[in-house]
Design an enzyme around this catalytic site. Structure first.
Site, PDB file in Angstrom:
ATOM      1  N   LYS A 174     -48.262   0.968 -84.778  1.00  0.00           N
ATOM      2  CA  LYS A 174     -49.195   0.273 -85.913  1.00  0.00           C
ATOM      3  C   LYS A 174     -49.694   1.343 -86.520  1.00  0.00           C
ATOM      4  O   LYS A 174     -50.527   2.107 -86.118  1.00  0.00           O
ATOM      5  CB  LYS A 174     -50.094  -0.541 -84.957  1.00  0.00           C
ATOM      6  N   GLU A 214     -56.894   9.334 -77.901  1.00  0.00           N
ATOM      7  CA  GLU A 214     -57.157  10.588 -78.841  1.00  0.00           C
ATOM      8  C   GLU A 214     -58.238  10.180 -79.577  1.00  0.00           C
ATOM      9  O   GLU A 214     -57.943   9.323 -80.755  1.00  0.00           O
ATOM     10  CB  GLU A 214     -55.993  11.288 -79.328  1.00  0.00           C
ATOM     11  N   CYS A 263     -60.165  15.303 -86.806  1.00  0.00           N
ATOM     12  CA  CYS A 263     -60.959  15.237 -85.703  1.00  0.00           C
ATOM     13  C   CYS A 263     -61.333  16.240 -84.912  1.00  0.00           C
ATOM     14  O   CYS A 263     -62.259  16.292 -84.357  1.00  0.00           O
ATOM     15  CB  CYS A 263     -60.019  14.096 -84.503  1.00  0.00           C
ATOM     16  N   GLU A 309     -70.154  12.087 -85.979  1.00  0.00           N
ATOM     17  CA  GLU A 309     -68.905  12.737 -86.664  1.00  0.00           C
ATOM     18  C   GLU A 309     -69.087  12.027 -88.308  1.00  0.00           C
ATOM     19  O   GLU A 309     -69.122  10.872 -88.341  1.00  0.00           O
ATOM     20  CB  GLU A 309     -67.746  12.285 -85.856  1.00  0.00           C
TER      21      GLU A 309
HETATM   22  P1  NAD Z   1     -60.162   3.441 -86.268  1.00  0.00           P
HETATM   23  O1  NAD Z   1     -60.563   3.564 -84.825  1.00  0.00           O
HETATM   24  O2  NAD Z   1     -61.106   2.530 -87.183  1.00  0.00           O
HETATM   25  O3  NAD Z   1     -58.687   2.967 -86.434  1.00  0.00           O
HETATM   26  C1  NAD Z   1     -57.654   3.866 -85.607  1.00  0.00           C
HETATM   27  C2  NAD Z   1     -56.482   2.628 -85.689  1.00  0.00           C
HETATM   28  O4  NAD Z   1     -56.912   1.648 -84.881  1.00  0.00           O
HETATM   29  C3  NAD Z   1     -56.000   2.015 -87.086  1.00  0.00           C
HETATM   30  O5  NAD Z   1     -54.675   2.016 -87.045  1.00  0.00           O
HETATM   31  C4  NAD Z   1     -56.554   0.773 -86.913  1.00  0.00           C
HETATM   32  O6  NAD Z   1     -56.133  -0.387 -87.817  1.00  0.00           O
HETATM   33  C5  NAD Z   1     -56.791   0.406 -85.550  1.00  0.00           C
HETATM   34  N1  NAD Z   1     -57.612  -0.313 -85.029  1.00  0.00           N
HETATM   35  C6  NAD Z   1     -58.973  -0.807 -85.760  1.00  0.00           C
HETATM   36  N2  NAD Z   1     -59.726  -1.579 -84.915  1.00  0.00           N
HETATM   37  C7  NAD Z   1     -58.557  -2.053 -83.901  1.00  0.00           C
HETATM   38  C8  NAD Z   1     -58.791  -2.932 -82.753  1.00  0.00           C
HETATM   39  N3  NAD Z   1     -59.933  -3.709 -82.688  1.00  0.00           N
HETATM   40  N4  NAD Z   1     -57.584  -3.039 -81.912  1.00  0.00           N
HETATM   41  C9  NAD Z   1     -56.787  -2.130 -81.952  1.00  0.00           C
HETATM   42  N5  NAD Z   1     -56.654  -1.220 -83.086  1.00  0.00           N
HETATM   43  C10 NAD Z   1     -57.486  -1.436 -83.976  1.00  0.00           C
HETATM   44  O7  NAD Z   1     -60.387   5.252 -86.559  1.00  0.00           O
HETATM   45  P2  NAD Z   1     -60.013   5.641 -88.116  1.00  0.00           P
HETATM   46  O8  NAD Z   1     -61.313   5.417 -88.919  1.00  0.00           O
HETATM   47  O9  NAD Z   1     -58.613   5.313 -88.781  1.00  0.00           O
HETATM   48  O10 NAD Z   1     -59.990   7.032 -87.795  1.00  0.00           O
HETATM   49  C11 NAD Z   1     -61.034   8.065 -87.827  1.00  0.00           C
HETATM   50  C12 NAD Z   1     -61.234   8.238 -86.231  1.00  0.00           C
HETATM   51  O11 NAD Z   1     -59.886   8.869 -85.718  1.00  0.00           O
HETATM   52  C13 NAD Z   1     -62.170   9.613 -86.252  1.00  0.00           C
HETATM   53  O12 NAD Z   1     -63.030   9.065 -85.092  1.00  0.00           O
HETATM   54  C14 NAD Z   1     -61.149  10.725 -85.888  1.00  0.00           C
HETATM   55  O13 NAD Z   1     -62.008  11.702 -85.050  1.00  0.00           O
HETATM   56  C15 NAD Z   1     -60.246  10.068 -84.790  1.00  0.00           C
HETATM   57  N6  NAD Z   1     -58.988  10.939 -84.708  1.00  0.00           N
HETATM   58  C16 NAD Z   1     -58.806  11.488 -83.674  1.00  0.00           C
HETATM   59  C17 NAD Z   1     -57.420  12.042 -83.403  1.00  0.00           C
HETATM   60  C18 NAD Z   1     -57.118  12.824 -82.125  1.00  0.00           C
HETATM   61  O14 NAD Z   1     -56.205  13.166 -82.069  1.00  0.00           O
HETATM   62  N7  NAD Z   1     -58.063  13.042 -81.240  1.00  0.00           N
HETATM   63  C19 NAD Z   1     -56.812  12.358 -84.450  1.00  0.00           C
HETATM   64  C20 NAD Z   1     -57.139  11.685 -85.880  1.00  0.00           C
HETATM   65  C21 NAD Z   1     -58.395  10.974 -85.736  1.00  0.00           C
END
Ligand code: NAD
Length: 482
Positions: A176, A251, A285, A385
């Site tokens: 997804k 992650e 991240c 963050e």
């Molecule tokens: P997010 O949690 O809003 O979304 C991530 C993904 O989850 C998206 O595909 C989104 O559509 C999906 N999502 C949202 N709500 C959901 C739900 N209720 N159920 C299932 N899926 C859902 O995060 P973001 O804004 O896309 O990304 C930023 C965050 O990701 C930051 O906190 C960043 O640090 C973290 N991040 C971590 C890593 C890592 O490898 N540790 C890498 C990249 C980003």
């Protein structure tokens, strides 16, 4: 610059419309309409999971000689490289990042397919001695259907590392993608077709988190979940997975600290600041979002960091073709304005703005590279963050204090130390609560090095050989001899 106006999802080796309509995407560099993406709802999630399940149950992936499966994985990477410029351009326009950063991401995504594809035939079990009356051995078996939820900041690299591990270990997968920049991920579908993967092995669907994401994470027919994103969403998807007893890898976010010691080589530090907090406009991240600086080097560091930040040229990614002191747009107005507000609030709380801090007077979602000094470890800006190009500078006096500050957030993704004293560096490395520690170079490492968090930054590891073992379960076979 125009691209195809409408993009479809990829289920069971077919290009399909979305049962929840279309997502309208904008170019972050202009705020204008870019393209439409098919939007998956719960029915599409069901279809994708069913296709992945059928592929898994057919046994086709698992019965293949591993070297053959590895070749298919490597072929996917070759496809990305063969279409390198086209994918990079789409990714640049969709995500707002500079073209050279988009190119680097395509290269890195391809590298995951090479790295894991090469390991397909190396996952050997072991023989366990039980005395003369028994023979005992273990085998690694795939979980089945691997569900993967991807964020928008590095959609290609993050999906590539999960897809490559899944197929290498004979799992099928449903990916997804993030609703803000899903276009470039469509090329994984083309890559799967080009490599000759069986229908259902790789399914790529775009959709909103609360609908498609939640439906996938809680689906009773998935067997494995990899989630990359925020702590808040991670906690929800982990609860869904737990309800179905589905193992998961999380992650999540970070607020990572670089400790800059009295004897640090500031040239090395500044080069790491450039990449650590201004690469991808700080939407990383594992960004170096806190500089914890010895008080004797504070002033010099802040002056040089401010000079660096103000020399970075910010503007449309498409015009930024070469690696250098440049930065593109942030992903969306919402993310940009959130980062801006956190900077404004920090100043009200006493932080000193030494560079940047403002939105650009341009269409598109730009924020200046920003340095905030005189921050206390517990201030909001030091704990939250930002996910933007914002470096928070905190002063320290002795090693214990530096470690305490570095470990003082809820996160624990990465950490770093800059010193010429190897003993000090090694002691700090062992005391830092972080899944990766960088000594004298932020982001040192590569696809080969395991990556993942301590604390609220998550659990499980992606990248490196270690990640492969998250995609298999061990079966022990004990034979009683006559
Ligand atoms: P997010 O949690 O809003 O979304 C991530 C993904 O989850 C998206 O595909 C989104 O559509 C999906 N999502 C949202 N709500 C959901 C739900 N209720 N159920 C299932 N899926 C859902 O995060 P973001 O804004 O896309 O990304 C930023 C965050 O990701 C930051 O906190 C960043 O640090 C973290 N991040 C971590 C890593 C890592 O490898 N540790 C890498 C990249 C980003």
């Amino acid at each position: 610059m125009s691209i195809k106006p409408y993009w479809q999802n990829f289920i069971n080796n077919e290009w399909v419309d979305g049962d929840a309509g279309r997502i309208s995407l904008e170019d972050p560099a202009t705020g204008e309409f870019l393209a439409e993406m098919a939007c998956a709802g719960t029915a599409d999630v069901d279809r994708a999971v069913a296709a992945a399940r059928e592929c898994r149950d057919s046994g086709e992936l698992q019965s293949m000689r591993p070297v053959e499966r590895g070749r298919l994985v490597r072929e996917m990477g070759s496809y990305l490289l063969a279409n390198f410029e086209e994918i990079s351009l789409v990714h640049c326009l969709d995500s707002g990042k500079p073209l050279w950063e988009a190119r680097l991401e395509v290269t890195n995504a391809a590298r995951y397919f090479e790295y894991y594809g090469n390991q397909a035939e190396t996952l050997e079990g072991k023989s366990i001695p039980l005395g003369g009356n028994y023979t005992d051995f273990t085998v690694h078996e795939p979980y089945g259907v691997s569900a993967q939820v991807i964020p928008w900041n590095f959609p290609l690299e993050i999906a590539a590392r999960s897809i490559a591990c899944a197929i290498t270990t004979a799992n099928s997968c449903v990916v997804k993608t993030a609703e803000l920049d899903p276009l470039s991920s469509s090329y994984f579908g083309h890559a799967a077709l080009s490599a000759g993967l069986p229908p259902g092995a790789v399914n790529i669907i775009a959709g909103y988190g609360q609908e498609a994401g939640a439906a996938l994470a809680s689906h009773p027919e998935i067997n494995h979940l990899v989630f990359t994103g925020s702590v808040e969403t991670g906690s929800k998807v982990a609860a869904s997975a737990a309800a179905n007893i589905v193992p998961s890898v999380l992650e999540l976010g970070g607020k990572s600290a670089a400790i800059i010691c009295k004897d640090a080589d500031l040239d090395k530090v500044l080069s790491s600041v450039r990449n650590g907090i201004f690469f991808n406009s700080g939407q990383v991240c594992s960004a170096m979002s806190r500089a914890v600086v010895h008080r004797d080097r504070q002033q010099e560091f802040v002056e040089r960091a401010a000079e660096l930040a103000s020399s970075i040229s910010v503007g449309p990614g498409i015009e930024r073709t070469e690696s250098g002191l440049n930065m593109g747009a942030m992903i969306s107005q919402k993310q940009r304005d959130r980062a801006y507000s956190l900077c404004a609030q920090a100043q009200k709380s006493g932080a000193r703005l030494v560079s940047g801090g403002n939105r650009l007077n341009l269409p598109g979602w730009f924020l200046q590279p920003t340095i905030l000094d005189q921050v206390s470890p517990n201030d909001e800006i030091a704990q939250t963050e930002v996910f933007g190009p914002v470096l928070t500078v905190i002063e320290y006096s002795d090693d214990d204090e530096a470690i305490e500050i570095a470990n003082s957030t809820r996160y624990g993704l990465v950490g770093g130390i800059f010193t010429e004293d190897l003993n000090r560096a090694m002691k700090a490395a062992s005391r830092m609560k972080a899944g990766q520690v960088f000594i004298n170079e932020w982001f040192a490492g590569g696809v080969e090095t395991p990556f993942g968090g301590y604390g609220k930054s998550g659990y499980g590891r992606e990248k490196g050989r270690e990640a492969l073992f998250n995609y298999v379960q061990t079966k022990n076979v004990a034979i009683a001899l006559k």
